[in-house]
Scaffold this motif. Sequence first.
Motif, PDB file in Angstrom:
ATOM      1  N   TYR A 268     -54.745  29.464   9.358  1.00 50.15           N
ATOM      2  CA  TYR A 268     -54.966  29.441  10.807  1.00 50.15           C
ATOM      3  C   TYR A 268     -53.901  30.267  11.521  1.00 50.15           C
ATOM      4  O   TYR A 268     -54.217  31.042  12.450  1.00 50.15           O
ATOM      5  N   SER A 272     -54.604  33.317  14.037  1.00 50.01           N
ATOM      6  CA  SER A 272     -54.298  33.134  15.453  1.00 50.01           C
ATOM      7  C   SER A 272     -53.095  33.949  15.893  1.00 50.01           C
ATOM      8  O   SER A 272     -52.851  34.110  17.095  1.00 50.01           O
ATOM      9  N   ASN A 274     -50.100  33.085  15.858  1.00 53.66           N
ATOM     10  CA  ASN A 274     -49.286  32.179  16.681  1.00 53.66           C
ATOM     11  C   ASN A 274     -48.308  31.426  15.789  1.00 53.66           C
ATOM     12  O   ASN A 274     -48.558  30.293  15.362  1.00 53.66           O
ATOM     13  N   HIS A 368     -59.530  27.928  13.827  1.00 49.57           N
ATOM     14  CA  HIS A 368     -59.190  28.950  14.820  1.00 49.57           C
ATOM     15  C   HIS A 368     -60.293  29.079  15.872  1.00 49.57           C
ATOM     16  O   HIS A 368     -60.032  29.057  17.086  1.00 49.57           O
ATOM     17  N   ILE A 372     -60.268  28.133  19.978  1.00 47.45           N
ATOM     18  CA  ILE A 372     -60.639  29.142  20.975  1.00 47.45           C
ATOM     19  C   ILE A 372     -61.737  28.607  21.900  1.00 47.45           C
ATOM     20  O   ILE A 372     -61.671  28.731  23.144  1.00 47.45           O
TER      21      ILE A 372
END
Length: 377
Positions: A268, A272, A274, A368, A372
């Motif tokens: 993930y 992402s 992140n 993910h 979103i």
Amino acid sequence: MQKLFNTICNDSVYFDQETIIIQLNGHRNVVSTCNLNGGYKEDIQYIYNNSCGKSIEAGDIVTMKGNNMMEHYHALTLELNLPADKTTGMCTAALMENMATVTQSKESISVTAMVTAGIDINGGRAGDPAQFNEFTNEPLDSTQGTINIFLLIDAHLDAGTLTRSLITATEAKSAALEELMANSMYSEGLATGSGTDNIIAVSNLDSKIQLYNAGKHCILGELIGATVKKAVQEALNKQSGMNPKRQASTIWQNKRYGITYDKIFQHYQKLSNNPNSSLEALLPIIDEIASNNEVLAQIAAITHLIDQNRWGLLTEVNLKKTALRYLNLLRKDYDLTEIPETKEENKETPFYKHLIDLINNTLGGILHNHIIKRKRN
């Protein structure tokens, strides 16, 4: 010592010092896997199942009460104020209040299984690599998890038949774990038990019913299988919440293959971009995805194909072709790009290893896209 109830053979069940103790009130024969007075005996007066679970929960250091298991059981038996020459027992970290008791009867035969169980930590599959070497005098850690079974039979069994009952009971235990998709903690296989399981089987030599077969084809075998399987599953649920609802999860069924919260989260993070996201914050969503029955159905089909490939029943060519078809159906349902069947993999690594990574990637992609969509809404 607190009296709890009488068994089907009118033996007395007591609770004392975190121990279930059964006093045998008649002529009984016993088969025990205990180091103390184990094997076949006709002079046993007491059998017990002792828990160190409360001590572990309190943070105490639990060690053997001697230099080996024989000395440990001898010392424990004396602590329980039981005669060391007429007693045999079992030990576990499972709590006695989580014991499951199941009795079934048919054609004047009655069987009771009394079980404590926990395998989330040391569940294993027969043939897994050993976890300690007894020739180097390393201590055996028997406190992590165990399935202990009292098997009480209200019928007269000879020594061979009583011993044969252990085979049927062990098969029933493994069947109980199979139906829960319980994982081995030491291999990629499904668990067949824990590393420290014990059983004590007792028959009633005072009974007028003489039986000579404890296999699956006979009524006694049916009752042993049914009671042990049900009691093992009930005990696992009581002790650790291992039940069909919890096990209906891609993660709980496939930790053995490395399909885990951490791996899903890592994929993930890559998708992402992140690095500051928190696994802890996303655990409820990952659980929701892993427990989605449609997701589970697709991935369970794939991991069973992997099992058959590892067992030599399914070729790698057909594993790849069929597994990718299932995985791409799942990816399509969650708007993820298709994985081409022509993709080259590392030929030195079995394809199923790459397939596991693709499953983790798919679950990371579902996570993910889920996040979103939540943000957009």
